[in-house]
Design a protein around this motif. Sequence first.
Motif, PDB file in Angstrom:
ATOM      1  N   ILE A 114     -28.273 -58.947 -29.276  1.00  0.00           N
ATOM      2  CA  ILE A 114     -29.055 -59.380 -30.436  1.00  0.00           C
ATOM      3  C   ILE A 114     -30.441 -59.829 -30.008  1.00  0.00           C
ATOM      4  O   ILE A 114     -31.383 -59.832 -30.794  1.00  0.00           O
ATOM      5  CB  ILE A 114     -28.313 -60.509 -31.197  1.00  0.00           C
ATOM      6  CG1 ILE A 114     -28.931 -60.724 -32.580  1.00  0.00           C
ATOM      7  CG2 ILE A 114     -28.283 -61.793 -30.371  1.00  0.00           C
ATOM      8  CD1 ILE A 114     -28.119 -61.658 -33.455  1.00  0.00           C
ATOM      9  N   ALA A 133     -29.827 -55.127 -31.120  1.00  0.00           N
ATOM     10  CA  ALA A 133     -29.150 -55.061 -32.414  1.00  0.00           C
ATOM     11  C   ALA A 133     -28.112 -56.165 -32.485  1.00  0.00           C
ATOM     12  O   ALA A 133     -27.623 -56.639 -31.454  1.00  0.00           O
ATOM     13  CB  ALA A 133     -28.484 -53.705 -32.610  1.00  0.00           C
ATOM     14  N   ASP A 134     -27.791 -56.568 -33.704  1.00  0.00           N
ATOM     15  CA  ASP A 134     -26.703 -57.524 -33.926  1.00  0.00           C
ATOM     16  C   ASP A 134     -25.407 -56.726 -33.939  1.00  0.00           C
ATOM     17  O   ASP A 134     -25.210 -55.870 -34.805  1.00  0.00           O
ATOM     18  CB  ASP A 134     -26.921 -58.245 -35.252  1.00  0.00           C
ATOM     19  CG  ASP A 134     -25.852 -59.303 -35.544  1.00  0.00           C
ATOM     20  OD1 ASP A 134     -24.834 -59.363 -34.814  1.00  0.00           O
ATOM     21  OD2 ASP A 134     -26.040 -60.070 -36.508  1.00  0.00           O
ATOM     22  N   LEU A 154     -22.567 -57.451 -34.873  1.00  0.00           N
ATOM     23  CA  LEU A 154     -21.789 -57.647 -36.091  1.00  0.00           C
ATOM     24  C   LEU A 154     -22.377 -56.897 -37.284  1.00  0.00           C
ATOM     25  O   LEU A 154     -21.763 -56.849 -38.346  1.00  0.00           O
ATOM     26  CB  LEU A 154     -21.663 -59.141 -36.408  1.00  0.00           C
ATOM     27  CG  LEU A 154     -20.893 -59.969 -35.367  1.00  0.00           C
ATOM     28  CD1 LEU A 154     -20.814 -61.417 -35.795  1.00  0.00           C
ATOM     29  CD2 LEU A 154     -19.493 -59.399 -35.119  1.00  0.00           C
ATOM     30  N   ASP A 155     -23.554 -56.320 -37.126  1.00  0.00           N
ATOM     31  CA  ASP A 155     -24.122 -55.451 -38.152  1.00  0.00           C
ATOM     32  C   ASP A 155     -23.288 -54.175 -38.202  1.00  0.00           C
ATOM     33  O   ASP A 155     -22.952 -53.594 -37.164  1.00  0.00           O
ATOM     34  CB  ASP A 155     -25.578 -55.131 -37.799  1.00  0.00           C
ATOM     35  CG  ASP A 155     -26.289 -54.357 -38.896  1.00  0.00           C
ATOM     36  OD1 ASP A 155     -25.744 -53.332 -39.364  1.00  0.00           O
ATOM     37  OD2 ASP A 155     -27.394 -54.763 -39.287  1.00  0.00           O
ATOM     38  N   GLU A 156     -22.957 -53.715 -39.390  1.00  0.00           N
ATOM     39  CA  GLU A 156     -22.086 -52.537 -39.536  1.00  0.00           C
ATOM     40  C   GLU A 156     -22.623 -51.301 -38.825  1.00  0.00           C
ATOM     41  O   GLU A 156     -21.857 -50.454 -38.362  1.00  0.00           O
ATOM     42  CB  GLU A 156     -21.880 -52.219 -41.025  1.00  0.00           C
ATOM     43  CG  GLU A 156     -21.033 -53.255 -41.763  1.00  0.00           C
ATOM     44  CD  GLU A 156     -20.797 -52.860 -43.216  1.00  0.00           C
ATOM     45  OE1 GLU A 156     -21.256 -51.774 -43.610  1.00  0.00           O
ATOM     46  OE2 GLU A 156     -20.164 -53.643 -43.938  1.00  0.00           O
ATOM     47  N   ALA A 157     -23.953 -51.213 -38.702  1.00  0.00           N
ATOM     48  CA  ALA A 157     -24.545 -50.010 -38.111  1.00  0.00           C
ATOM     49  C   ALA A 157     -24.489 -50.025 -36.583  1.00  0.00           C
ATOM     50  O   ALA A 157     -24.574 -48.970 -35.946  1.00  0.00           O
ATOM     51  CB  ALA A 157     -26.005 -49.877 -38.563  1.00  0.00           C
ATOM     52  N   ALA A 158     -24.337 -51.202 -35.966  1.00  0.00           N
ATOM     53  CA  ALA A 158     -24.441 -51.302 -34.509  1.00  0.00           C
ATOM     54  C   ALA A 158     -23.361 -50.515 -33.769  1.00  0.00           C
ATOM     55  O   ALA A 158     -23.680 -49.749 -32.842  1.00  0.00           O
ATOM     56  CB  ALA A 158     -24.443 -52.763 -34.092  1.00  0.00           C
TER      57      ALA A 158
END
Length: 238
Positions: A107, A121-122, A124-128
């Motif tokens: 992150i 990227a995070d 926990l973001d759905e796209a990661a």
Amino acid sequence: MTQKKSSSTRPGGRQTTVRVKTAAKRSNSSARWLERQLNDPYVADAKRRGFRSRAAFKLLQLDEKFHILAPGKRIVDLGAAPGGWTQVAVERVKPEQTGGQVVGLDILEMEPLAGATTFQADFLDEAAPERLKAVMGGPADVVLSDMAAPTTGHQQTDHLRIMALAEAAYDFAEEVLAPGGAFVCKLFQGGAERDLLTRLKQDFAVVKHAKPPASRQDSSETYVVATGFRGGAKRDEE
């Protein structure tokens, strides 16, 4: 008479103890943290060897014990910044010579590292996770997770937060690991890890707990090392 070499995963040399006094703009806790850093042999040795963090020694010691990393393997490093674990993975996998692969995500922003593909990227973001899979382009041999959530000071809350990250890391690992693969994840002792351990014991041939010497003794931090991936429940249902 040949001289026995010292272990490469242990800090060498003698250090002079440094005492840090509180100052007008430095709290007692900040002074204690700075003093600990200045007197930590792993911090000094990480600088000497060019590692980005003392955490590199944790992975070196885990690999020394469990033989997780090897030339040609495909590695995913979750919570990679500032890059200590990624450096060790590149050193052991030798991607440029063997065709192996090291992919790191955090992150926080991370300086590029030769031999690895890294991005911010995070997790926990759905796209990661999908972005990680696209970069990998195939199954992984090892998923590493040294992720940690920001602490609140409330032990139970902090434990639940780190366990949420650990569960998310394994949800991802379960989808991308090749048969025989390994999963290494940081945990904090507190009781909520039982469900995750149950899943790991179902999905892997061997599941072990380890606290490497580089992990500070006053920390409840520990690592779970699962090897011999047999395929998760999600994969079996497909």
